[in-house]
Enzyme design. Structure first.
Site, short mmCIF file in Angstrom:
data_model
loop_
_atom_site.label_atom_id
_atom_site.label_comp_id
_atom_site.label_asym_id
_atom_site.label_seq_id
_atom_site.Cartn_x
_atom_site.Cartn_y
_atom_site.Cartn_z
CG HIS A 54 -7.66 9.19 2.87
ND1 HIS A 54 -6.50 8.54 2.55
CD2 HIS A 54 -7.48 9.67 4.13
CE1 HIS A 54 -5.65 8.61 3.58
NE2 HIS A 54 -6.23 9.29 4.54
CG HIS A 56 -7.20 12.33 6.43
ND1 HIS A 56 -7.17 11.10 7.04
CD2 HIS A 56 -8.34 12.94 6.84
CE1 HIS A 56 -8.26 10.97 7.79
NE2 HIS A 56 -8.98 12.07 7.67
CG ASP A 58 -1.56 12.45 6.20
OD1 ASP A 58 -2.78 12.71 6.19
OD2 ASP A 58 -1.11 11.34 6.54
CG HIS A 59 -2.98 10.56 2.56
ND1 HIS A 59 -2.49 9.30 2.34
CD2 HIS A 59 -3.01 10.70 3.92
CE1 HIS A 59 -2.25 8.70 3.49
NE2 HIS A 59 -2.57 9.53 4.47
CG HIS A 112 -8.50 6.38 7.61
ND1 HIS A 112 -7.89 6.46 8.84
CD2 HIS A 112 -7.97 7.37 6.87
CE1 HIS A 112 -7.03 7.47 8.83
NE2 HIS A 112 -7.06 8.05 7.65
CG ASP A 131 -3.80 6.89 6.04
OD1 ASP A 131 -2.74 6.52 5.50
OD2 ASP A 131 -3.94 8.02 6.54
CG HIS A 169 0.99 6.91 7.38
ND1 HIS A 169 1.46 8.13 7.81
CD2 HIS A 169 -0.27 7.13 6.92
CE1 HIS A 169 0.52 9.05 7.64
NE2 HIS A 169 -0.54 8.48 7.10
FE FE Z 1 -2.43 9.47 6.58
ZN ZN Z 2 -5.64 9.48 6.69
#
Ligand code: FE
Ligand code: ZN
Length: 239
Positions: A54, A56, A58-59, A112, A131, A169
């Site tokens: 996805h 985001h 942090d990905h 999400h 996530d 995570h």
């Molecule tokens: Fe994340």
């Molecule tokens: Zn995420």
């Protein structure tokens, strides 16, 4: 195919899938470039594909630099083509994505985010759930509905029990407190928590987890209907 787990940022995991015959590799969800580049340089990896679950940060935080450095192709969900940085190859729900020796089925699993997908390397029996499904937990519902998230988890639940789950995570220990608080009599959960604490103590990742374990222990997968699932999700948001 070999999997290598790479810690990124605070508590993210990125994963290499490596074809050991030629060191060709995919990386799933590179949250930042640094640790990915380190591993590539130390192991003579040829990074062919960047797979994003996805959009985001942090990905996808490593997409741009890794693509520039290694010429890798970025793979992501077609409906997220305007928000996955540097995307090259579009995939859609239920498609088999196949390049070189890599082969994965794509599942669209919204909740999400609207465009969240999972990569199921069915021959290796491994699924990368980003996530959406965590060990002993599930992602927060940011863009979708409870019903979407419930149905997304249901798709994953139908896979073979021995499927290994690689999530985005390291939230497992914190998640275990919520499961224990709401499912105190679950003996399989208690046993799993002992194993989890042992891994954390030894500074080891708690991933992969097996789908069978999650079906036994993850309270969000044990929810029978959307109503009970939604109630749990609300409780967890305030836990
Ligand atoms: Fe994340
Ligand atoms: Zn995420």
């Amino acid at each position: 195919m070999k999997i290598k787990i790479i810690k990124c940022l605070q508590d993210n995991y990125s994963y290499f899938i490596i074809d050991e015959k030629n060191q060709n590799a995919c990386v799933i969800d590179p949250g930042e470039p640094g640790p990915i580049i380190n591993f590539i340089e130390n192991n003579n990896i040829k990074l062919k594909y960047i797979l994003n679950t996805h959009h985001h940060y942090d990905h996808v935080g490593g997409n741009e630099e890794l693509k520039k450095k290694y010429g890798s192709k970025v793979v992501g969900f077609i409906e997220d083509k305007y928000r996955i940085p540097e995307i090259d190859l579009f995939v859609e729900d239920n498609q088999i994505w196949k390049k070189d020796k890599f082969e994965a089925k794509i599942y669209h699993i919204p909740g999400h985010t609207k465009g969240h997908i999972a990569f199921h390397f069915f021959k290796e029996k491994k699924i990368f759930t980003g996530d959406t499904l965590f060990s002993l937990g599930c992602g927060r519902i940011f863009e979708g509905t409870y019903e979407q998230m419930f149905n997304s988890l249901k798709k994953i639940k139908e896979l073979p029990k021995e499927t290994e789950v690689y999530c985005g995570h390291e939230y497992t220990l914190a998640n275990s407190f919520f499961c224990l608080a709401n499912d105190a009599k679950n003996l399989k959960l208690k046993k799993k928590v002992v194993e989890i604490k042992e891994k954390i103590k030894n500074n080891l990742p708690t991933v992969p987890t097996s789908l069978g374990d999650e079906l036994d222990c993850n309270i969000f997968l044990r929810a029978k209907d959307v109503e009970s699932f939604s109630k749990l999700r609300d409780l967890k948001d305030n836990f």
